[in-house]
Design an enzyme around this catalytic site. Structure first.
Site, PDB file in Angstrom:
ATOM      1  CG  ASP A   1     -10.507  -6.543 -11.095  1.00 12.48           C
ATOM      2  OD1 ASP A   1      -9.381  -6.738 -10.600  1.00 12.48           O
ATOM      3  OD2 ASP A   1     -11.015  -5.412 -11.212  1.00 12.48           O
TER       4      ASP A   1
ATOM      5  CB  ALA B   1     -12.428  -9.487  -4.242  1.00 10.64           C
TER       6      ALA B   1
ATOM      7  CB  CYS C   1       0.563  -3.570  -3.337  1.00  9.37           C
ATOM      8  SG  CYS C   1      -1.139  -3.013  -3.502  1.00  9.37           S
TER       9      CYS C   1
ATOM     10  CG  ASP D   1      -1.794  -8.751  -6.788  1.00  7.00           C
ATOM     11  OD1 ASP D   1      -1.344  -8.144  -5.802  1.00  7.00           O
ATOM     12  OD2 ASP D   1      -1.456  -8.488  -7.963  1.00  7.00           O
TER      13      ASP D   1
ATOM     14  CG  PHE E   1      -8.222  -8.487  -5.269  1.00 10.67           C
ATOM     15  CD1 PHE E   1      -9.095  -7.463  -4.938  1.00 10.67           C
ATOM     16  CD2 PHE E   1      -8.055  -9.528  -4.375  1.00 10.67           C
ATOM     17  CE1 PHE E   1      -9.779  -7.474  -3.728  1.00 10.67           C
ATOM     18  CE2 PHE E   1      -8.728  -9.556  -3.167  1.00 10.67           C
ATOM     19  CZ  PHE E   1      -9.600  -8.522  -2.840  1.00 10.67           C
TER      20      PHE E   1
END
Length: 419
Positions: free
Chosen positions: A275, A304, A364, A324, A253
């Site tokens: 990615d 991914a 996130c 990530d 990622f």
């Protein structure tokens, strides 16, 4: 809902709204329901949800972005708020004092305070200048790229007052180009459009180079994700790069090469960026060339999860592996599926780490997922590995300050394990 009542004394109430006939017309007034937690607002909680406000005919008729006075159920003034009857967050606290609608001087004061923090943190003008509620500008994101600033006005009030905000931004920072980015998810929730615009200057016709952590990143400010670059991982990338020297590195990622390019700048033997976006990987390759590390850098485009599984099948091992991913759980309905996705990432990534190597797992999602992807302590080990040391727990950098009363501002988590 707002946080529960506590036993601490209330902070002083806001000044009462003006009611005289001189000066600007008085602001409209909105009122909390009796069961709403007025104390939370007094103590700094910045949001009022639709089920906590009296939504009578007059309130429902307010135009999105209207500035109003908020009162508690006993009609005591609490704060000045921006109202959007079309949003689940029906009111956002703008100010606990003062009068009238935010004007040029009001924006200048807020921006100067935000700028002072960033100039204390960084010696070059590349950072997040405004981080929404934590900087006193609810729903507003401003990222700075030298002489260029990118604004995301993710709340109706900011969209309505975008011109004076942009004028104040130019005055305070000296930027010559100001771009409006309308791609934020929050704009949809506020009922706003997705039309980007150039507020000042001219949009760049090529990616903008940004130097961080010894590497050069290429930020696409007009066609890239979000505002063009993710500044929030800067400190976490720097910490992870400590483990890169002499190692093969896998950055999954990767976007424009965030962790991989920092690792190469700190002596990694090689780095592979993965990615799903071909344009993002092209920017990563351009960054590697600009950094002088292209000979040690490669990319692989694809899903991914598929690439992680394929690398495992190939028997590949890396001294440093970073995952990530994007927000798998951006809202409560996606929480369970998001937890499973984070766990799957850890399960696939851990076997790719060479013995004694380092694994970085990030989240996130704004929903509270705990400190690592997983639900119980027994499941917090990456891939259920039998032995792991947690070396570091990171969050967004200090140019993304947290508002203690609002957990959602602490959206980013980064964990570094030694396996």
């Amino acid at each position: 809902m707002m946080p529960p009542h506590d036993t601490d004394p209330d902070t002083p109430a806001a000044a009462a709204p003006e009611t005289g006939t001189d000066g600007p017309a008085p602001l409209p007034v909105v009122r909390l329901k009796p069961k709403a937690n007025a104390r939370a607002v007094r103590r700094g909680f910045p949001w009022i949800f639709a089920d906590e406000l009296v939504t009578d005919r007059r309130t429902r008729a307010l135009a999105p972005g209207t500035i109003a006075w908020l009162e508690d159920a006993e009609r005591k003034p609490l704060a000045r708020v921006a109202v959007n009857p079309n949003s689940k967050i029906i009111a956002r606290v703008i100010d606990r004092e003062g009068r009238g609608i935010p004007d040029h001087d009001w924006f200048v004061a807020r921006l100067r305070r935000a700028l002072a923090l960033r100039e204390a943190l960084y010696d070059r003008p590349f950072y997040r200048l405004v981080h929404a509620e934590a900087d006193g500008l609810p729903g507003v994101i401003i990222d700075r790229f030298g002489d260029i600033a990118v604004i995301q006005p993710n709340a109706a009030w900011a969209e309505l007052l975008l011109d004076p905000l942009a004028e104040a931004l130019a005055e305070v920072t000296g930027v010559t180009t100001i771009l409006k980015n309308a791609g934020g998810r929050g704009r949809t929730l506020e009922g706003l459009d997705d039309a980007d615009a150039v507020m000042a200057g001219a949009a760049p016709d090529a990616p903008v180079p940004v130097e961080m952590n010894g590497a050069t990143y290429m930020a696409d400010l007009t066609g890239g994700q979000k505002t063009g670059l993710f500044y929030d991982q800067r400190e976490n990338q720097a910490f992870a790069a400590r483990f890169a020297r002499g190692q093969d590195v896998l950055d999954v990622f990767s976007h424009v090469g965030g962790f991989a390019l920092a690792a190469l700048a700190h002596g990694a033997q090689s780095a592979l960026s993965v990615d799903g976006s071909a344009p993002a990987l092209e920017l990563a390759e351009a960054g590697a060339r600009a950094s002088g590390t292209a000979d040690r850098f490669e990319t692989r485009q694809g899903d991914a999860f598929d690439v992680l599984a394929a690398l495992g099948g190939e028997g590949r091992r890396f001294g440093l592996v970073i995952c990530d991913p994007p927000a798998f759980a951006p809202a409560k309905p996606a929480l369970e599926a998001g937890l499973r996705a984070y766990e799957r990432v850890a399960r696939l990534a851990a076997p790719l780490v060479a013995p004694g190597g380092t694994l970085v797992l990030c989240s996130c999602s704004r929903r509270r997922l705990g400190c690592v992807p997983g639900r119980e302590p027994a499941r917090h080990r990456p891939g259920r590995a039998p032995r792991a040391q947690l070396l570091y727990t990171g969050q967004a950098g200090p140019d993304h300050p947290l508002l203690p009363q609002l957990a959602e501002t602490g959206y980013l988590k980064a964990l570094v394990f030694r396996l």
